[in-house]
Design an enzyme around this catalytic site. Structure first.
Site, mmCIF file in Angstrom:
data_model
loop_
_atom_site.group_PDB
_atom_site.id
_atom_site.type_symbol
_atom_site.label_atom_id
_atom_site.label_comp_id
_atom_site.label_asym_id
_atom_site.label_seq_id
_atom_site.Cartn_x
_atom_site.Cartn_y
_atom_site.Cartn_z
ATOM 1 N N ASP A 65 0.843 -1.180 0.000
ATOM 2 C CA ASP A 65 0.000 0.000 0.000
ATOM 3 C C ASP A 65 0.887 1.241 0.000
ATOM 4 O OD1 ASP A 65 -2.397 1.298 -0.049
ATOM 5 O OD2 ASP A 65 -2.753 1.152 2.102
ATOM 6 N N ASP A 109 -9.221 0.181 2.005
ATOM 7 C CA ASP A 109 -8.240 -0.209 3.025
ATOM 8 C C ASP A 109 -8.769 0.230 4.392
ATOM 9 O OD1 ASP A 109 -5.777 -1.205 3.947
ATOM 10 O OD2 ASP A 109 -4.939 0.804 3.992
ATOM 11 N N GLN A 133 -4.352 2.694 15.173
ATOM 12 C CA GLN A 133 -3.221 3.196 14.382
ATOM 13 C C GLN A 133 -2.422 4.245 15.156
ATOM 14 O OE1 GLN A 133 -4.530 4.571 10.546
ATOM 15 N NE2 GLN A 133 -2.479 5.086 9.826
ATOM 16 N N THR A 186 -4.912 6.241 0.031
ATOM 17 C CA THR A 186 -6.146 7.020 -0.086
ATOM 18 C C THR A 186 -6.038 8.072 -1.193
ATOM 19 O OG1 THR A 186 -6.419 6.756 2.279
ATOM 20 C CG2 THR A 186 -7.762 8.443 1.218
ATOM 21 N N GLU A 216 -9.211 3.711 -2.339
ATOM 22 C CA GLU A 216 -7.928 3.497 -3.010
ATOM 23 C C GLU A 216 -8.142 2.798 -4.350
ATOM 24 O OE1 GLU A 216 -4.759 1.895 -0.758
ATOM 25 O OE2 GLU A 216 -5.346 2.906 1.105
ATOM 26 N N GLU A 225 -10.854 3.694 3.501
ATOM 27 C CA GLU A 225 -9.960 4.485 2.661
ATOM 28 C C GLU A 225 -10.246 4.151 1.206
ATOM 29 O OE1 GLU A 225 -5.847 3.910 3.900
ATOM 30 O OE2 GLU A 225 -6.033 5.599 5.291
ATOM 31 N N THR A 257 -9.141 -5.801 4.022
ATOM 32 C CA THR A 257 -8.969 -4.907 2.876
ATOM 33 C C THR A 257 -9.887 -5.448 1.795
ATOM 34 O OG1 THR A 257 -6.644 -4.592 3.486
ATOM 35 C CG2 THR A 257 -7.295 -3.951 1.247
ATOM 36 N N TYR A 279 1.116 5.711 -0.591
ATOM 37 C CA TYR A 279 0.632 6.907 0.108
ATOM 38 C C TYR A 279 0.760 8.037 -0.906
ATOM 39 C CZ TYR A 279 0.533 9.687 4.566
ATOM 40 O OH TYR A 279 0.223 10.492 5.641
ATOM 41 N N ARG A 294 0.831 17.386 12.578
ATOM 42 C CA ARG A 294 1.934 18.357 12.657
ATOM 43 C C ARG A 294 1.520 19.606 11.897
ATOM 44 N NH1 ARG A 294 3.723 13.537 10.834
ATOM 45 N NH2 ARG A 294 3.422 14.327 8.717
ATOM 46 N N TYR A 324 1.449 2.975 15.757
ATOM 47 C CA TYR A 324 2.177 3.106 14.481
ATOM 48 C C TYR A 324 3.626 3.557 14.590
ATOM 49 C CZ TYR A 324 2.345 8.166 13.577
ATOM 50 O OH TYR A 324 2.639 9.492 13.595
ATOM 51 N N ARG A 363 -8.472 3.970 13.270
ATOM 52 C CA ARG A 363 -7.605 5.134 13.498
ATOM 53 C C ARG A 363 -7.077 5.210 14.918
ATOM 54 N NH1 ARG A 363 -6.234 6.150 8.418
ATOM 55 N NH2 ARG A 363 -8.033 6.693 7.118
ATOM 56 N N LYS A 401 -4.748 -1.922 10.267
ATOM 57 C CA LYS A 401 -5.082 -2.042 8.848
ATOM 58 C C LYS A 401 -5.298 -3.485 8.408
ATOM 59 C CE LYS A 401 -3.772 2.258 7.282
ATOM 60 N NZ LYS A 401 -4.506 3.074 6.293
ATOM 61 N N GLU A 413 -10.336 12.406 7.206
ATOM 62 C CA GLU A 413 -10.181 13.715 6.565
ATOM 63 C C GLU A 413 -11.509 14.456 6.465
ATOM 64 O OE1 GLU A 413 -7.500 13.712 2.872
ATOM 65 O OE2 GLU A 413 -7.793 11.597 3.303
ATOM 66 N N HIS A 427 -4.002 13.775 0.479
ATOM 67 C CA HIS A 427 -4.226 12.935 1.663
ATOM 68 C C HIS A 427 -3.066 13.086 2.650
ATOM 69 C CE1 HIS A 427 -5.277 9.490 4.165
ATOM 70 N NE2 HIS A 427 -4.119 8.926 3.889
#
Lengths: 449, 449
Positions: free
Chosen positions: A146, A252, A259, A379, A220, A218, A276, A148, A162, A263, A256, A272, A393, A153
């Site tokens: 997978d 996917d 995660q 995503t 995808e 997600e 899927t 990114y 951040r 993570y 959250r 995850k 999101e 996203h």
């Protein structure tokens, strides 16, 4: 391996029609210009799965056609590879055989030809109604990767974590990816059980173990690998697309809260790998040829891709103009007789990295890709608010709940929610082609029903 | 599935010997108390791979034995499952069948029994010399997972990256893991090509693409999954070991410079997936029964494992007293006629998480584990300097180069370096059993030879 260009040939003729009349309806996902491959079994039959091609509301059984002697040459080689119960052997062949089989199927299923009566007699006994079928995961997936690849996203998620520095310094150089779990890739329609997991509630010192409270989807797109490369070999960028059999839709599913706690430092794992979902039909790159576009336009101060990820082919038509949508159907909506509600729409052309860049990067260290491996995009979010490809999101980490037509709101998914992904291409002068649906309904965590 | 305890039975009798005399030599890895399973093929024969059990310097061909009618009952069921070219079918059965086959092999290969002459006549034609064999990856690995179960390794790596805060807050609650790449798991002896990759040199703004300059090994132990669980089911901790067929050695080759540049935010990817070497012999949990010990002793202020990862069995004997070693042989050492030099030694009992905790955690969200899946420990480092299980730690990120007997130094691996992992158990009153070797030599990057 030499590069094969899918020129806009007769199989893309927007006016061409099929004697399978459902294929000619406006808005049909599977007109004769599409001819996606999948694996099916008669519902409840327990019989061995078979390879088929979707046409309108039917499926053409390829091995059954082959039994009737309708294929020769490279098309016959490809049809022989369809005698198993997965697409891997076909995927292993390569573009010449794929293309020959597709061209022959276009002839056999086309209307208005001199040979139409003969063709109908030959292959109509090999058609089965999709309504009678169970559609399975189309390949034995050896490895599932997978990526990114959506900068929108990555930026959205980064802003939540951040705010001052949303995009990490590697993002515009490295197609960021990680390995997913192959065992838990399931067919569209398979219920998705809410997972248990460790999460740390806000403000708590220690984690708890229980059902995820922040379940998400997600949106995808996945690429199924064709011939692939041997260990220690690479896949140069200019031939990468010869190693992609076709695309499907991928959901996917993500927990959250799990995660967030698990993570660091090694990435997503149990957040995850509980499920899927993939759509059953693999739309070939050749069917997508009319919808190729230049790749995502990088900002002027963005770096150029490093040479191993760049080339004239990429610059000319590295992108794919594939419209994508996410729909939701809740228990309340079902109770009120409502249909699904669209949550978002985005487009594969907005990915920062192209499919060929993902494949080339993946093999650039000598990692071997095998026929049937699944390489997903990550995503697919667009630049606008309605292009956000996951609830994290859309509801901005729960701070902006999504309001549904019933008045219900969603921060994350609830039990009974069904998510439906859809994808389609349309372009003036060409037929609209669709990906069908990628569907999954959330069922309660174990012990919670 | 009910829990099966491997009681210390006759197959662990430290005094028992085999009529295969090489099995009785002091220091032999494969005495009659071991009987590890593997997959072999006669060198260069191109013949189909076969399942065998190591005994001394020979291998017993299980299907050939079965042809001679030496198995009955559950042992025969297990032997039948050894007729393929991988251990998956045997792994799928479960402890009762595994144990029955092992007990029967112990009888057939034992010396000093009344039936010894008969047994020798029956099975000696099924023995082949290991020297004539190519040993393969023992199972078709559907998914490969890598954990991070050594708190010493995690702390060392954390100290390099975050001197003030080496261990992340989740570490003592969550067995941290990630998915590795199944396609690039290779057999011991397979050359390992130095990978190309993106790295960002110290102080540079932009990355470059080229051969990794910080190639490393990682000393790990892998568990092969037995029956496993269905999607959406869990594996309770008290039965987790019934889902582990056995253990092998794993070298998770790593490109540290690639890893540093790519790993955020989704974890290691191309830094790890170019090759993972496994040792050919799978030592069953039953053979390891005499070497079980209490799990790693947590500090008094460490949290207890959450209930789903805890239990009396775990507390009594969750650990395995398995000695591990890393050896190196460089080009210069070979030229000078020297043997390998030991770089480090550590012990599996020093893992913060036990094998059963790793398995239970992995399945705790309903992720399905399948027979033949490989679940590795992560680098097994010990508390002391000579227990550091990778060069990154041993040479402390290149700041404390390792000095070899030739006067050469190593910050990271150079082309021609061969790494050999070894493992063994010994305990008063029981035979020493060994894992054999896990070997790989670094060859130059493509285009660099």
């Amino acid at each position: 391996m030499t590069i094969v260009r899918y020129d806009i040939n007769h199989t893309h003729d927007g006016a061409a029609a099929s004697w399978v009349e459902s294929a000619n309806l406006p808005g049909a996902d599977f007109p004769i210009q599409n001819l996606p491959f999948g694996v099916f079994r008669r519902v409840g039959s327990g019989e061995t799965a078979r390879v088929g091609v979707a046409i309108g509301d039917a499926v053409l059984d390829i091995a059954a056609c082959d039994d009737r002697g309708v294929f020769t040459g490279a098309a016959a080689v490809a049809a022989r590879a369809c005698r198993g119960s997965a697409l891997n052997a076909l995927m292993a062949l390569g573009p010449r055989q794929w293309s020959a089989l597709r061209a022959r199927l276009f002839e056999l299923l086309g209307s208005g030809r001199a040979e139409e009566v003969t063709h109908r007699e030959q292959v109509s006994p090999c058609l089965v109604a999709q309504a009678d079928l169970e559609l399975l995961v189309p390949a034995d997936i050896g490895d599932y990767t997978d990526f990114y690849a959506s900068v929108f996203h990555a930026t959205n998620v980064g802003r939540m974590l951040r705010p001052d520095n949303p995009l990490l310094p590697n993002y515009k150089y490295v197609p960021i990816g990680y390995h997913g779990r192959a065992s838990s890739v399931v067919a569209s329609g398979t219920p998705v059980r809410r997972p248990l997991g460790q999460t740390r509630p806000e403000g708590a010192d220690a984690p708890i173990f229980g059902p995820s409270r922040r379940l998400d989807y997600e949106l995808e797109v996945g690429a199924f690998i064709g011939p692939g490369n041997g260990l220690g070999e690479v896949i140069p960028h200019d031939v990468a697309e010869a190693h992609v059999f076709g695309l499907c839709l991928v959901n996917d599913w993500s927990a959250r809260d799990v995660q967030q706690w698990e993570y660091q430092p090694l990435g997503p794992f149990l957040a995850k790998n509980f499920a899927t979902t993939v759509s059953p039909w693999v739309v070939t790159l050749e069917a997508l040829a009319p919808y190729r576009v230049p790749p995502f336009e990088r900002a002027t101060d963005d770096p150029r891709p490093l040479p191993y990820l760049d080339g004239p082919e990429y610059r000319a038509r590295g992108g794919i103009d594939l419209h994508l949508e996410v729909w939701i159907l809740t228990e309340q909506m079902r109770a009120q007789g409502l249909g699904p509600h669209r949550l978002s729409r985005s487009n594969l052309r907005d990915l920062y990295w192209t499919v060929s860049q993902l494949v080339t990067h993946h093999a650039s260290n000598g990692c071997n890709l095998r026929p049937g491996d699944l390489v997903a995009s990550g995503t697919v979010s667009g630049p606008d608010r309605d292009g956000r490809g996951c609830l994290l999101e859309l509801a901005w980490r729960g701070t902006e709940p999504v309001v549904l037509p019933t008045g219900e709101t969603r921060r994350f998914l609830e039990d009974g929610d069904e998510i439906v992904l859809r994808g389609y291409c349309h372009q003036r002068g060409f037929a609209r082609i669709g990906f069908g649906e990628c569907r999954g309904r959330v069922v309660p965590a174990p012990g919670v029903e």
